[in-house]
Scaffold this active site. Structure first.
Site, PDB file in Angstrom:
ATOM      1  N   SER A  72       0.834  -1.200   0.000  1.00  0.00           N
ATOM      2  CA  SER A  72       0.000   0.000   0.000  1.00  0.00           C
ATOM      3  C   SER A  72       0.871   1.253   0.000  1.00  0.00           C
ATOM      4  CB  SER A  72      -0.961  -0.040   1.189  1.00  0.00           C
ATOM      5  OG  SER A  72      -1.975   0.920   1.057  1.00  0.00           O
ATOM      6  N   GLU A 113      -9.690  -3.646  -6.905  1.00  0.00           N
ATOM      7  CA  GLU A 113      -9.255  -2.468  -6.139  1.00  0.00           C
ATOM      8  C   GLU A 113      -9.573  -1.153  -6.855  1.00  0.00           C
ATOM      9  OE1 GLU A 113      -5.464  -2.154  -4.276  1.00  0.00           O
ATOM     10  OE2 GLU A 113      -5.025  -4.283  -4.551  1.00  0.00           O
ATOM     11  N   HIS A 172      -7.688  -4.907  -1.888  1.00  0.00           N
ATOM     12  CA  HIS A 172      -6.454  -4.224  -1.512  1.00  0.00           C
ATOM     13  C   HIS A 172      -5.608  -5.080  -0.570  1.00  0.00           C
ATOM     14  CE1 HIS A 172      -3.843  -0.823  -1.076  1.00  0.00           C
ATOM     15  NE2 HIS A 172      -4.043  -0.724   0.218  1.00  0.00           N
TER      16      HIS A 172
END
Length: 300
Positions: free
Chosen positions: A150, A242, A272
């Site tokens: 991320s 996502e 995600h």
């Protein structure tokens, strides 16, 4: 999709609706507490296979995860996610422990400073400091690999851009899991996937971005805007559902157009950072990380 994955997806969707409020200091505190507990949970099954050693530094907070059986001389610098607003050393050591135990390689987990208390460039400065510390501890750049999920995935590329600008030798490879590489959030998936992503929303990401910086239009914040010429090989994972799918797709295209080696794996129907969840899909795909590590270090 297996039953466990379907149930997990529903649970993630329910949590996502609750988590989509992040405008107060209190909400950051709650998010940090929850995320740190997730790290402890992730590491639980592997703690008997590793040892932990604090990194001796008065500039950064970091810890080595050292597997009891070592195959590689090198080290992975792991940069955790959390939108730059959450994630401490316990969370970083979660997936860091899994990486170390499953691949018999040292992992250095960095707890970089968090926004909004410490906005950009604090996280990047800490990442640069950690890279220099690894070199100080005896690892050559060819023995260092970056890995991040991320925001940590985006930070890995920002770090490499910063090293390149400073004339410092780059690491041997980069592994990115759902990297947040475009804080302008201009990719098509933010609209295309907004109804099907169970794990993340553009609204929450906009909040994280505001906490981190007031200038998202720069490569050290949105690394997809940078010059990747001369970058080492990349392995990128992203979920097909996502909202941030475009970040990985555009990053991969930019790397390839810059003459770099990059492999992009899009997992259908996944969300995600799906790779951090114990699903059948994640277990199958995580084997690609082991193969990439073996190819890059080649027994070093």
């Amino acid at each position: 999709m297996e039953l466990f994955t379907k149930m997990l997806r529903k649970q993630i969707s329910a949590v996502n609706k609750i988590a989509d409020v992040c405008s107060s200091e209190k909400s950051h505190t709650v998010q940090r507490t929850v995320q740190d507990k997730i790290g402890v949970f992730m590491a639980h099954d592997y703690i008997d296979d590793v040892n932990y050693k604090p990194v001796e530094s008065d500039k950064i907070q970091a810890e080595y995860v050292i597997p009891k059986t070592l195959t590689y001389k090198g080290v992975i610098l792991y940069l955790h996610g959390g939108g730059y607003v959450s994630g401490d050393l316990q969370y970083a050591k979660g997936f860091g422990t899994i990486l170390a135990a499953q691949n018999n390689i040292r992992v250095c987990c960095l707890a970089y400073r968090l926004a909004p208390e410490n906005p950009y460039p604090a996280a990047l400065d800490d990442a640069v400091c950690a890279y220099h510390k690894l070199i100080e501890d005896g690892f050559s750049p060819s023995e260092i690999m970056l890995c991040g999920e991320s925001s940590g995935g985006g930070l890995a590329y920002a770090l490499a851009l910063k090293l390149k600008e400073s004339g410092i030798e780059l690491p041997c490879g980069i592994i990115a899991i759902s990297p947040w590489s475009d804080l302008t959030m201009s990719g098509t998936s933010y609209e295309d996937n907004k109804e099907i992503d169970p794990s993340m929303t553009k609204k929450r990401l906009e909040c994280y971005a505001r906490c981190y910086t007031d200038n998202v239009n720069q490569p050290f914040v949105s690394p997809v805007m940078g010059d990747f010429t001369g970058f080492p090989p990349s392995l990128i994972f992203v979920g097909g559902d996502e909202v941030m799918l475009s970040d990985s797709v555009d990053l991969h295209k930019k790397l390839c157009n810059s003459g770099c080696s990059s492999k992009l794996h899009i997992a259908p129907d996944m969300w995600h950072i799906y790779l951090l969840y114990n699903t059948r899909q994640a277990k199958a795909d995580i084997k690609m990380i082991s193969e990439f590590i073996g190819d890059m270090f080649n027994g070093k």
